[in-house]
Design a protein around this motif. Structure first.
Motif, PDB file in Angstrom:
ATOM      1  N   LEU A   1      -6.844  -2.321   3.175  1.00 36.76           N
ATOM      2  CA  LEU A   1      -7.311  -1.007   3.058  1.00 36.76           C
ATOM      3  C   LEU A   1      -8.238  -0.767   4.473  1.00 36.76           C
TER       4      LEU A   1
ATOM      5  N   LEU B   1      -8.105   7.118   3.233  1.00 36.34           N
ATOM      6  CA  LEU B   1      -6.940   6.096   2.992  1.00 36.34           C
ATOM      7  C   LEU B   1      -5.454   6.686   2.647  1.00 36.34           C
TER       8      LEU B   1
ATOM      9  N   MET C   1     -11.819   1.570  -2.322  1.00 36.52           N
ATOM     10  CA  MET C   1     -10.962   0.292  -2.048  1.00 36.52           C
ATOM     11  C   MET C   1     -10.940  -0.514  -3.314  1.00 36.52           C
TER      12      MET C   1
ATOM     13  N   PHE D   1       0.987  -1.143   0.038  1.00 36.47           N
ATOM     14  CA  PHE D   1      -0.058   0.155   0.073  1.00 36.47           C
ATOM     15  C   PHE D   1       0.891   1.120   0.170  1.00 36.47           C
TER      16      PHE D   1
END
Lengths: 70, 320
Positions: free
Chosen positions: A52, B54, A33, A6
């Protein structure tokens, strides 16, 4: 996972304004996602939904607890 | 590290993984304007988006120095310090009405830097001064591109770090805003501000015998007023009493900050001043008299003990 995958993908996003804008336009976390997993796979990076979810939970917690640590 | 760029990214949080230097966390805001009454709301909204949930960046504080050199941002035009609940948000919201002004309203990363002695006792004031300059530079990047002026409204408690701020920015004019102590205390008692309810070692207030929230707040608010008095003499300071608002914003405050407004802009700000600065869309109604009526005998007594003499000193200095 992983988080390092990630992190690699995130760096790609930071370096690519067009990709960043594409991801930014995503309306829901679930859609984002799915897009992240797909775009990462296209770049040879294996990221799962669980990865995630972990990132999202970590980030939310860091923000809520910020006064404890600053 | 390579020549990273942070266009559209804004530092929103500091944390201390160990050692004297903090880490900085950034969120992406693009060209989002800073028009919320408090910058933390702008951060909150960005962090709650899917992308903001995120994607965040983490850098050492030293990376801000490099970014500041590559992209210096707008040099500060004026600083606003205040005694809490005395019209500072009105000033910032009116300034933010005009696209040439970028306003940082109580930015938490700035507060974290200036009051960092507790988290980073080994860091020197020289470190903190550099961190502060670089943090203001990173937060003061142009949003839409046409901004020329940068204003920073500090949190009330940041006045306990005033010497550090003045060393970092000795040429920047600043004002201290305050209000009748009874009105100030009553407003703070209605909803005690979280940032004042935390331990602030730099306040150096003798709290022996202080046993409840009312007196603690009175003591802290009095200490804030006292620090403003102690700032004198300072050629860059201006004192403003709440009762001088809003007219002095386009009067003596504009002159102090070296800015000016057209007649049309003044009319626009006049109209905007009719609305509640903290609740955009709701018309403002003064509750000064209500606050005075609401004050208990004890609140008045605490005001006398902790705040009144410093308020009187400020008033004497203001009109002198």
């Amino acid at each position: 996972m992983s988080l390092s995958a990630f992190e690699q993908f995130a760096q790609t996003v930071f370096d690519d304004p067009a990709l960043l804008e594409q991801l930014r336009r995503t309306d829901t976390l679930a859609d984002l996602m799915a897009t992240v997993i797909s775009e990462a796979r296209a770049r040879g990076l294996d990221i799962t939904e669980e990865d995630l979810t972990t990132v999202a939970a970590f980030n939310r917690r860091a923000w809520l607890e910020r006064w404890v640590y600053q | 590290m390579s020549e990273e760029r942070y266009d559209g990214w804004v530092p929103f949080r500091l944390y201390w993984p160990g050692g004297p230097e903090p880490m900085v966390e950034w969120c992406y805001l693009g060209s989002t304007a800073f028009t919320d009454p408090f910058l933390v709301s702008t951060f909150q909204n960005a962090l709650e988006t899917p992308f903001g949930t995120l994607f965040r960046r983490h850098t050492p504080m030293s990376e801000l120095r490099r970014w500041s050199e590559a992209s210096p941002g707008i040099p500060p035009t004026g600083f606003i310090f205040h005694a809490s609940r005395c019209g500072s948000t009105l000033i910032t919201q009116l300034l933010a009405q005009l696209p040439r002004n970028l306003v940082l309203s109580e930015p938490e990363p700035v507060d974290a830097v200036v009051l960092s002695q507790f988290r980073a006792p080994l860091a020197t004031d020289e470190h903190r001064i550099e961190w502060l300059r670089n943090m203001v530079s990173a937060l003061g990047q142009r949003r839409a591109g046409g901004e020329r002026n940068l204003f920073v409204k500090f949190e009330p408690r940041d006045i306990f770090a005033l010497p550090l701020v003045r060393q970092a920015f000795p040429e920047v004019p600043w004002l201290f805003l305050y209000r009748d102590p009874v009105e100030t205390l009553v407003s703070n008692l209605r909803s005690p501000p979280a940032s004042l309810m935390r331990v602030i070692p730099q306040a150096n207030v003798d709290l022996r015998g202080v046993g409840d929230t009312e007196e603690y707040l009175a003591a802290m608010l009095g200490a804030i007023l006292e620090r403003a008095v102690a700032a004198f003499p300072d050629p860059r300071i201006m004192l403003v009493n709440y009762r001088q608002l809003p007219d002095e914003i386009w009067g003596s405050i504009a002159g102090h900050f070296g800015i000016s407004f057209t007649a049309a802009e003044i009319a626009q700000l006049h109209e905007a001043a009719c609305f509640d600065a903290k609740r955009p869309g709701q018309r403002f109604t003064s509750d000064s008299e209500g606050k005075v009526r609401e004050a208990s005998g004890r609140a008045r007594s605490l005001t006398q003990r902790w705040m009144q003499q410093h308020f009187a000193s400020l008033e004497a200095l203001r009109v002198s």
